[in-house]
Write a protein that holds these residues in place. Structure first.
Motif, PDB file in Angstrom:
ATOM      1  N   HIS B 196       0.824  -1.211   0.000  1.00 49.75           N
ATOM      2  CA  HIS B 196       0.000   0.000   0.000  1.00 49.75           C
ATOM      3  C   HIS B 196       0.852   1.252   0.000  1.00 49.75           C
ATOM      4  N   GLU B 197       2.103   1.142   0.413  1.00 51.97           N
ATOM      5  CA  GLU B 197       2.959   2.330   0.391  1.00 51.97           C
ATOM      6  C   GLU B 197       3.164   2.814  -1.040  1.00 51.97           C
ATOM      7  N   THR B 198       3.092   1.881  -1.963  1.00 51.60           N
ATOM      8  CA  THR B 198       3.203   2.261  -3.365  1.00 51.60           C
ATOM      9  C   THR B 198       2.108   3.252  -3.704  1.00 51.60           C
ATOM     10  N   TYR B 199       0.933   2.956  -3.244  1.00 53.66           N
ATOM     11  CA  TYR B 199      -0.191   3.827  -3.540  1.00 53.66           C
ATOM     12  C   TYR B 199       0.022   5.203  -2.918  1.00 53.66           C
ATOM     13  N   PHE B 200       0.429   5.218  -1.659  1.00 54.97           N
ATOM     14  CA  PHE B 200       0.601   6.513  -1.015  1.00 54.97           C
ATOM     15  C   PHE B 200       1.741   7.306  -1.639  1.00 54.97           C
ATOM     16  N   ARG B 201       2.745   6.580  -2.121  1.00 53.98           N
ATOM     17  CA  ARG B 201       3.851   7.282  -2.758  1.00 53.98           C
ATOM     18  C   ARG B 201       3.429   8.000  -4.029  1.00 53.98           C
ATOM     19  N   GLU B 202       2.344   7.551  -4.591  1.00 54.60           N
ATOM     20  CA  GLU B 202       1.878   8.212  -5.800  1.00 54.60           C
ATOM     21  C   GLU B 202       1.611   9.693  -5.564  1.00 54.60           C
ATOM     22  N   HIS B 203       1.366  10.045  -4.300  1.00 52.84           N
ATOM     23  CA  HIS B 203       1.075  11.448  -4.008  1.00 52.84           C
ATOM     24  C   HIS B 203       2.342  12.272  -3.858  1.00 52.84           C
ATOM     25  N   GLU B 204       3.474  11.600  -3.851  1.00 49.29           N
ATOM     26  CA  GLU B 204       4.740  12.318  -3.720  1.00 49.29           C
ATOM     27  C   GLU B 204       5.453  12.283  -5.077  1.00 49.29           C
ATOM     28  N   ASN B 205       6.744  12.672  -5.068  1.00 53.04           N
ATOM     29  CA  ASN B 205       7.543  12.497  -6.281  1.00 53.04           C
ATOM     30  C   ASN B 205       7.896  11.023  -6.400  1.00 53.04           C
ATOM     31  N   TYR B 206       7.962  10.522  -7.586  1.00 48.55           N
ATOM     32  CA  TYR B 206       8.310   9.110  -7.718  1.00 48.55           C
ATOM     33  C   TYR B 206       8.814   8.797  -9.126  1.00 48.55           C
ATOM     34  N   SER B 207       9.492   7.656  -9.232  1.00 50.69           N
ATOM     35  CA  SER B 207       9.908   7.147 -10.543  1.00 50.69           C
ATOM     36  C   SER B 207       8.927   6.089 -10.997  1.00 50.69           C
ATOM     37  N   PHE B 208       8.782   5.967 -12.260  1.00 54.38           N
ATOM     38  CA  PHE B 208       7.939   4.894 -12.786  1.00 54.38           C
ATOM     39  C   PHE B 208       8.505   4.431 -14.118  1.00 54.38           C
ATOM     40  N   ARG B 209       8.027   3.302 -14.546  1.00 55.12           N
ATOM     41  CA  ARG B 209       8.543   2.699 -15.775  1.00 55.12           C
ATOM     42  C   ARG B 209       7.386   2.485 -16.736  1.00 55.12           C
ATOM     43  N   LEU B 210       7.550   2.880 -17.975  1.00 59.16           N
ATOM     44  CA  LEU B 210       6.562   2.541 -18.997  1.00 59.16           C
ATOM     45  C   LEU B 210       7.083   1.330 -19.753  1.00 59.16           C
ATOM     46  N   GLU B 211       6.294   0.287 -19.759  1.00 54.83           N
ATOM     47  CA  GLU B 211       6.710  -0.946 -20.438  1.00 54.83           C
ATOM     48  C   GLU B 211       6.151  -0.954 -21.857  1.00 54.83           C
ATOM     49  N   PHE B 212       6.974  -1.377 -22.781  1.00 57.51           N
ATOM     50  CA  PHE B 212       6.619  -1.298 -24.192  1.00 57.51           C
ATOM     51  C   PHE B 212       6.877  -2.659 -24.853  1.00 57.51           C
ATOM     52  N   PRO B 213       6.015  -3.632 -24.581  1.00 58.87           N
ATOM     53  CA  PRO B 213       6.234  -4.967 -25.153  1.00 58.87           C
ATOM     54  C   PRO B 213       5.735  -5.019 -26.590  1.00 58.87           C
ATOM     55  N   ALA B 214       6.574  -4.571 -27.528  1.00 57.06           N
ATOM     56  CA  ALA B 214       6.128  -4.443 -28.924  1.00 57.06           C
ATOM     57  C   ALA B 214       6.254  -5.748 -29.700  1.00 57.06           C
ATOM     58  N   HIS B 215       7.032  -6.689 -29.175  1.00 53.58           N
ATOM     59  CA  HIS B 215       7.183  -7.995 -29.823  1.00 53.58           C
ATOM     60  C   HIS B 215       7.610  -7.869 -31.286  1.00 53.58           C
ATOM     61  N   GLY B 216       8.364  -6.849 -31.602  1.00 57.88           N
ATOM     62  CA  GLY B 216       8.860  -6.692 -32.953  1.00 57.88           C
ATOM     63  C   GLY B 216       7.832  -6.196 -33.945  1.00 57.88           C
ATOM     64  N   GLU B 217       6.636  -5.872 -33.458  1.00 55.05           N
ATOM     65  CA  GLU B 217       5.582  -5.462 -34.388  1.00 55.05           C
ATOM     66  C   GLU B 217       5.581  -3.954 -34.634  1.00 55.05           C
ATOM     67  N   ILE B 218       6.327  -3.223 -33.836  1.00 51.24           N
ATOM     68  CA  ILE B 218       6.427  -1.770 -34.011  1.00 51.24           C
ATOM     69  C   ILE B 218       7.876  -1.473 -34.395  1.00 51.24           C
ATOM     70  N   ASP B 219       8.050  -0.582 -35.335  1.00 50.07           N
ATOM     71  CA  ASP B 219       9.395  -0.215 -35.760  1.00 50.07           C
ATOM     72  C   ASP B 219      10.068   0.609 -34.654  1.00 50.07           C
TER      73      ASP B 219
END
Lengths: 178, 360
Positions: B196-219
């Motif tokens: 649940h600390e993850t949720y509360f941390r959302e209200h502060e500064n934080y790092s996050f990761r965008l995952e891009f599983p393109a499986h070779g279908e996107i150039d």
């Protein structure tokens, strides 16, 4: 997000899955709870019940995840049972609605409390739409005819007529099959 | 009949309810204010966090991560040596700290030593967003961002929504299984882990990761635009206006094709393992411990559960729905040392490295 995607996420990444589910389905569960409990419970108690519905979903998916197909249907069943339990306890004049004493095994098969259970379900499907939906709204969610009419853009007496005709049709189907 | 219907509905099981999916689906929803939504979400995440802690399901995370994933110092030194001391360090301690929080110290050292620390900043009156790193194996990728919240309106928001835009066509890229991951916090008080600390941390500064599983279908040879947007349910709007990045997605880490005896292929790189079909015998079910990483020195490292390192695993899309196909994506929580592994074993089936594609 589709239910399949939500279920996958609930199984493999429960925290994210739960957060997405709450964000996506709070209005749905809230509507069920308000239909059932408005006038009986305060809004804070309804919010608490809604959050407990999601927790129950989380536990159920953890135990029976691979047997679950529809998050919405599961939430509806859990919410209805939680609401029924809350009403029952209110009627018994307990001092506070405790939401911790509910049966955990929500996904277990129901007791065969009525004969011809499967036939009745098949008969309800045979009514077709929108009658099946009207019956689910009335008998499962406990919506009043006026509210059903408002949601479906019908007149109240049209809803009442459809229920009346539907009951007759159900009776006929059940008797035909005997 | 009335009573029979009442009884039926009282005992309706979830599987029976699924048969009425259309009718349940059409029930609609109530109006819920942002405050109500926020209180309910907070309550659920708090309860779930407490329950997960009670169940002690993730206590092994810290130990496991360090044992399996931490980049060996030797690997870092090697990388520095071969690249000729190209060092693009994080310009602010805060960013390095956030990247470290996400990936661990050794991986952060590695990113800096390989010149993969980016420091690209976008800012408006509410937020400052920094692109900290992009890791791409040419088929799949992820991007690491840090979000700093500059005013009370931003602090009242949780995670942003985002869109990927193909810069050649200007069209939005819809990618099944793409996700935004926050790093779960580990408590300092004991070995436990409080989700649940993850949720509360959302209200502060934080790092996050965008995952891009393109499986070779996107150039992924050219840049891609990442546009951040307000989440649909956030209280204040316009928080992420103008926050967008042109991201170079070209391959910057090595990857290899893993192949089983039956010819089933998976893609393996430092960021994860990916496939065009599920390597599990049972749909969508990951059995704890069923993935074993095979090391070049002959030892085996068992991945003990999705909560330790899998951002997403399973099938996305619906096979009955256009474009929905079976895909398998396993994102590691920290970079793994690609050269140390010869393959992976999934449900007893070995998938061994064949062709390796080097970073550009």
């Amino acid at each position: 997000m589709t239910d399949k995607e939500l279920l996958d996420m609930l199984i493999h990444d429960p925290v994210r899955g739960l957060e997405h589910t709450v964000r996506q389905y709070t209005p749905y569960v809230m509507k069920i709870a308000r239909v059932k409990l408005s006038g009986f419970c305060q809004s804070e108690d309804i919010e608490e019940l809604v959050s407990d519905v999601f927790m129950q979903l989380y536990r159920t998916v953890a135990r029976y995840g691979d047997n679950t197909r529809s998050v919405k249907a599961l939430l509806a069943v859990i919410a209805r049972r939680k609401c029924a339990d809350a009403c029952e306890r209110l009627q018994r004049q307990k001092e506070r609605i405790s939401l911790d004493e509910l049966p955990e095994d929500i996904a277990a098969e129901p007791e065969q409390d009525i004969p011809d259970r499967e036939r009745l379900i098949a008969a309800l499907h045979a009514l077709g739409q929108p009658d099946e939906q009207i019956f689910i709204r009335k008998y499962f969610f406990g919506q009043k005819s006026g509210d059903i009419a408002a949601d479906l853009g019908m007149k109240t007496n049209t809803v009442d007529k459809r229920i009346s005709r539907g009951l007759k049709k159900l009776k006929e189907i059940m008797e035909e099959d005997k | 009949m009335d009573k029979m219907l009442e009884k039926l509905m009282n005992g309706l099981s979830p599987s029976e309810a699924e048969g009425f999916a259309d009718s349940f689906g059409a029930f609609g929803g109530a109006e819920v204010s942002p405050d109500e939504q926020s209180r309910i979400l907070s309550s659920v995440m708090r309860k779930a966090g407490a329950e997960m802690k009670e169940n002690n399901t993730v206590k092994k995370k810290r130990k496991y991560s360090k044992r399996f994933f931490g980049f060996a110092a030797a690997a870092v030194l090697f990388a520095v040596g071969t690249i000729g001391m190209v060092t693009y360090a994080y310009t602010q301690f805060f960013h390095r700290q956030e990247v470290e929080r996400f990936f661990g110290e050794q991986t952060t050292d590695y990113l800096e030593s390989r010149g993969l620390a980016i420091n690209e900043v976008r800012e408006n009156e509410h937020v400052r967003m920094t692109l900290d790193a992009v890791l791409s194996d040419g088929y799949n990728a992820y991007m690491l961002f840090t979000l700093e919240k500059l005013d009370y309106m931003a602090r009242a928001t949780s995670t942003p929504d985002y869109r990927y835009i193909d810069m050649e066509t200007g069209k939005e890229i819809n990618l099944h299984g793409a996700g935004l991951s926050l790093r779960y916090e580990e408590s300092d008080s004991d070995d436990g882990y409080y989700s649940h600390e993850t949720y509360f941390r959302e209200h502060e500064n934080y790092s996050f990761r965008l995952e891009f599983p393109a499986h070779g279908e996107i150039d992924l040879t050219g840049p891609l635009k990442v546009v951040f947007k307000d989440n649909y349910d956030q209280e204040y709007k316009g928080i992420f206006d103008g926050i967008e990045f042109e991201v170079d997605m070209s391959r910057n880490i090595d990857c290899a094709i893993l192949r089983s005896d039956e010819g089933i292929e998976l893609l393996f790189s430092s960021i994860g393992i990916f496939g065009d079909r599920l390597p599990y015998s049972k749909y969508g079910i990951y059995e704890r411990g069923s993935i074993v990483m095979l090391k070049a020195d002959g030892t085996r490292e068992r991945l003990e559960g999705p909560e330790y390192l899998l951002s997403y695993v399973g099938r996305y899309g619906d096979p009955d729905y256009a474009g929905g196909e079976e895909r398998f994506s396993l994102f590691f929580d920290e970079l793994c040392n690609f050269d140390d592994y010869i393959g992976a074993e999934i449900e007893g089936v070995p998938y061994l490295k064949t062709i390796t594609y080097k970073a550009n």
